[in-house]
Scaffold this active site. Structure first.
Site, PDB file in Angstrom:
ATOM      1  N   GLY B  47       0.897  -1.147  -0.109  1.00 25.85           N
ATOM      2  CA  GLY B  47      -0.120   0.069  -0.025  1.00 25.85           C
ATOM      3  C   GLY B  47       0.968   1.323   0.038  1.00 25.85           C
ATOM      4  CD  GLN B  52       3.134   5.906   2.688  1.00 21.35           C
ATOM      5  OE1 GLN B  52       2.458   5.414   2.053  1.00 21.35           O
ATOM      6  NE2 GLN B  52       4.390   5.335   3.390  1.00 21.35           N
ATOM      7  CB  CYS B  97       5.794   2.669   7.260  1.00 23.80           C
ATOM      8  SG  CYS B  97       5.084   3.951   6.460  1.00 23.80           S
ATOM      9  CG  LEU B  98       6.934   1.898   1.192  1.00 27.40           C
ATOM     10  CD1 LEU B  98       6.336   2.612   0.018  1.00 27.40           C
ATOM     11  CD2 LEU B  98       7.937   1.156   0.857  1.00 27.40           C
ATOM     12  CG  HIS B 139      -0.144   1.094   7.387  1.00 24.18           C
ATOM     13  ND1 HIS B 139       1.035   0.914   8.245  1.00 24.18           N
ATOM     14  CD2 HIS B 139       0.403   2.048   6.263  1.00 24.18           C
ATOM     15  CE1 HIS B 139       2.080   1.199   8.029  1.00 24.18           C
ATOM     16  NE2 HIS B 139       1.772   2.165   6.744  1.00 24.18           N
ATOM     17  CD  GLU B 140      -0.795   2.629   2.856  1.00 27.52           C
ATOM     18  OE1 GLU B 140      -0.622   3.707   2.972  1.00 27.52           O
ATOM     19  OE2 GLU B 140      -0.168   1.491   3.115  1.00 27.52           O
ATOM     20  CG  HIS B 143       0.471   6.855   5.513  1.00 24.72           C
ATOM     21  ND1 HIS B 143       1.708   7.404   6.216  1.00 24.72           N
ATOM     22  CD2 HIS B 143       0.610   5.594   5.296  1.00 24.72           C
ATOM     23  CE1 HIS B 143       2.467   6.388   6.389  1.00 24.72           C
ATOM     24  NE2 HIS B 143       1.916   5.442   5.840  1.00 24.72           N
TER      25      HIS B 143
END
Lengths: 173, 168
Positions: B47, B52, B97-98, B139-140, B143
């Protein structure tokens, strides 16, 4: 030249050990890395990565008065390695059973033979003096897969040790 | 479709709340392609959310269809202005996480959610999701609200007997 040291500390638990230790290190220009600190029985135990330009002997001399004052045993080793090196666990294993000698040796031997590498292990003894319960939580990497691990520990289940092996799926988003 | 640079903590833009998407124009379609390219450029990301890559708009992409171990999923999803309408149950799972390299942690998420969103052309859509896919969406969406999984990590020690052993 700066380098990483592993500082180990063991002593009777009391308030202020961490703050006094880290204050001395900070004032000496050290930088801290990863750490594991926990009270085991009445002892406070610390494994702490310390980055410092001081030679090992100087670092030891610096910490000696503190160790004496806190009445703790303190040890410093130069180590190879660095930060930003976390292999991700792909398996978690929980073990529990009536406490008796040999649980850890038998379980971890079986796991090692099946190609398992332990990255993290925590264990404790619960219950009470009459009926202590040994509990262990392990994370690591299974080189040969989960089925191998499950097969390896199956004989132990007959010995009244409960072992659960699960994949750790990491959701990256 | 150039992959854009992923913002990493402590970039403060990761802590801002994102704005609703109002215009479903060509520029949005192009951005979505860039966002997907950015997701695919990361290591194993299922995702990604627009903030991000520094765009503070409520746009996320989730795709858990290519997991090594297959999980219930709705394929490749581009979710615009996503809202969780209902949630049920909770479970602990490991997240990374990225935007937070070299760290993973346990996070409690709802097991099942009912999700409402718009597609890239503004059409309303709704999904019932569970497990890994529901986790990715939560999670997304975090953000979009300026939250990182770091804000929700629970101790690894709580993992001991955290599972459904009780139901044995």
């Amino acid at each position: 030249m700066s380098q990483w040291y592993m500082l180990t500390l063991v002593g009777q638990d009391r308030p202020g050990i961490v703050s006094q230790l880290t204050q001395v290190l900070y004032e000496a220009g050290c930088n801290l890395g990863e750490a594991s600190m926990i009270r085991l029985a009445g002892n406070f135990t610390t494994m702490l990565m310390v980055h410092s330009a001081l030679p090992q002997r100087d670092l030891e001399s610096l910490l000696k008065p503190l160790a004496d004052r806190l009445d703790v045993r303190l040890h410093v080793d130069a180590i190879a390695g660095s930060l930003h090196d976390h292999p991700a666990s792909d398996v978690r294993i929980t073990v529990y059973g009536a406490d008796r000698a040999g649980i850890v040796a038998r379980v971890t031997s079986a796991l090692a033979e099946a190609g398992f590498n332990i990255l993290d292990l925590e264990s404790t003894v619960g219950g009470n003096e009459q009926s202590p319960i040994y509990m262990m939580y392990i994370e690591g990497q299974a080189a040969q897969g989960l089925d191998e691990l499950r097969d390896a520990v199956r004989p132990l289940a007959d010995e009244d040790i409960d072992i659960t092996i699960e994949a750790v799926d990491i959701m990256v988003g | 479709m150039p992959a854009r640079d992923i913002l990493v903590y402590p970039d403060e833009r990761l802590k801002y709340e994102s704005m609703e998407v109002e215009s479903f124009d060509d520029e949005l379609q192009e951005f979505i392609m860039d966002l997907e390219a950015s997701r695919c450029a990361g290591p194993g990301a299922v995702g990604i959310a627009a903030p991000q890559v520094g765009r503070l708009q409520r746009i996320v992409i989730v795709d858990v269809s290519a997991m090594r171990k297959s999980v219930p999923n709705h394929g490749h999803l581009v979710l615009i202005n996503p809202v969780i309408a209902e949630w049920e149950g909770h479970e602990i799972g490991r997240e990374g996480c990225l935007s937070v390299p070299d760290f993973t942690g346990n996070v409690i998420r709802a097991q099942r959610i009912r999700l409402q969103a718009q597609d890239p052309h503004g059409e309303l859509c709704e999904f019932e999701m569970q497990g890994f896919e529901a986790r990715a969406v939560q999670h997304e969406i975090d953000h979009l609200d300026g939250l990182l999984f770091l804000d929700r990590v629970v101790s690894r020690r709580t993992d001991i007997f955290r599972r459904k052993v009780y139901k044995k």
